[in-house]
Design an enzyme around this catalytic site. Sequence first.
Site, PDB file in Angstrom:
ATOM      1  N   TRP A 103     -12.301  12.525  32.842  1.00  0.00           N
ATOM      2  CA  TRP A 103     -11.450  11.329  32.932  1.00  0.00           C
ATOM      3  C   TRP A 103     -12.006  10.333  33.935  1.00  0.00           C
ATOM      4  O   TRP A 103     -11.962   9.120  33.716  1.00  0.00           O
ATOM      5  CB  TRP A 103     -10.000  11.706  33.239  1.00  0.00           C
ATOM      6  CG  TRP A 103      -9.343  12.351  32.058  1.00  0.00           C
ATOM      7  CD1 TRP A 103      -8.923  13.653  31.951  1.00  0.00           C
ATOM      8  CD2 TRP A 103      -9.059  11.745  30.779  1.00  0.00           C
ATOM      9  NE1 TRP A 103      -8.402  13.883  30.704  1.00  0.00           N
ATOM     10  CE2 TRP A 103      -8.472  12.741  29.968  1.00  0.00           C
ATOM     11  CE3 TRP A 103      -9.252  10.475  30.249  1.00  0.00           C
ATOM     12  CZ2 TRP A 103      -8.065  12.489  28.648  1.00  0.00           C
ATOM     13  CZ3 TRP A 103      -8.851  10.225  28.934  1.00  0.00           C
ATOM     14  CH2 TRP A 103      -8.269  11.225  28.159  1.00  0.00           C
ATOM     15  N   ASP A 172      -5.725   8.733  39.834  1.00  0.00           N
ATOM     16  CA  ASP A 172      -5.229   9.004  38.475  1.00  0.00           C
ATOM     17  C   ASP A 172      -4.562  10.380  38.475  1.00  0.00           C
ATOM     18  O   ASP A 172      -5.209  11.405  38.315  1.00  0.00           O
ATOM     19  CB  ASP A 172      -6.398   8.965  37.484  1.00  0.00           C
ATOM     20  CG  ASP A 172      -5.971   9.401  36.074  1.00  0.00           C
ATOM     21  OD1 ASP A 172      -4.772   9.679  35.861  1.00  0.00           O
ATOM     22  OD2 ASP A 172      -6.853   9.463  35.195  1.00  0.00           O
ATOM     23  N   LYS A 196       1.848  14.512  30.232  1.00  0.00           N
ATOM     24  CA  LYS A 196       1.364  15.795  30.728  1.00  0.00           C
ATOM     25  C   LYS A 196       2.509  16.528  31.445  1.00  0.00           C
ATOM     26  O   LYS A 196       2.870  17.626  31.081  1.00  0.00           O
ATOM     27  CB  LYS A 196       0.182  15.614  31.680  1.00  0.00           C
ATOM     28  CG  LYS A 196      -0.924  14.685  31.162  1.00  0.00           C
ATOM     29  CD  LYS A 196      -1.686  15.268  29.995  1.00  0.00           C
ATOM     30  CE  LYS A 196      -2.544  14.274  29.236  1.00  0.00           C
ATOM     31  NZ  LYS A 196      -3.580  13.590  29.979  1.00  0.00           N
TER      32      LYS A 196
END
Length: 360
Positions: A103, A172, A196
């Site tokens: 990511w 993040d 998530k």
Amino acid sequence: MTQPIYNFSAGPAMLPAAVLKEVQEELLDWQGSHMSVMEMSHRGKQFMSIAEQAEADLRSLLKVPDNYKVLFLQGGATGQFSAIPMNLMPEGGSADYVVTGSWGKKAIKEAGKYGTGRLAAQAEGGFTHIPDPSAWDLDANAAYVHITPNETIEGVEYHQIPDVGDVPLVGDFSSTLMSRPVDVSKYGVIYAGAQKNIGPAGLVILIVREDLLGRARSTCPSVLNWQGQAEAGSMLNTPSCFPWYVAGKVFSWLLDRGGLESMAEINQRKAEALYAAIDNSDFYANPVDPAARSWMNVPFTLADAELDATFLKESADAGLLTLKGHRSVGGMRASIYNAMPEEGVNALIDFMADFERRKG
Ligand SMILES: *Cc1c(COP(=O)(O)O)cnc(C)c1O
């Protein structure tokens, strides 16, 4: 007796059954309004009360200081990969990225469209550890330093907040926000896609220190402009109402369970039990440095990859769903977010031991 089902999906992921049940009960008629939350005006007093309560509960869970705004936006964490440079990096500017997994790689690539996404540090030899912060090549003039506190695919998590001096730290938190307490004051910006550990996809939460607002470029799309969204109470346009509502239910569920201190204890216990099962076997392996292992996403491989398909089929038959690892890593991955009860992790550990006895 039906066997319990546990879903180890990385995202969209399992939600607390108690939350889904409440949502079901209110689905057609929210608290006597004769409307579903999906059918209400976002500016009406009913939805406004839902939105305000969700924010208040989030602030209380994360102890968000008063000089931070909390935004409920759309476009996912990926949308913020663009919004971050457009809101913080001046034209021709530069920002530092520390890349510890897939990511982070995507985030730095996106930043390169708006200026310089400078690689300040990257884990060498595969994404299995956090490079020592004292060795990071930080630029004191960077617009910000971006990190990924939990890399969802590789299962690599920071267990300490790095010190980056006066440059704003941007994190993040997509796959770890709400899993444990966070010292928000150490960050300039915290953001997290909801699907998530928070709620349904379609919502991204952004927590931003007020002095960082007002730096956006004039070309920044209005929906991605944090100052504009802050002034509009995240309702510059129609927000992601239903996911916002479900996220609020999750926050209230977390408060009922004792908040993030108590979630941290449970999450640490779950993760330690699963890593111990992996480490105590010659059949399963996890390559991540023990000091950087994720509490939320636990990738593991089988000694014989030929057995992967059998493992997946038999685990699914045993009620343990979605254990297939990310295509870039292979093997298995167990995502064990807040909604995964300890019984689910223990059921996985028992299944793994039994599978090894039979096939190892
Ligand atoms: C899932 C995830 C993303 C991408 O989220 P989207 O909402 O799909 O854009 C970004 N970063 C991390 C750490 C993630 O886990």
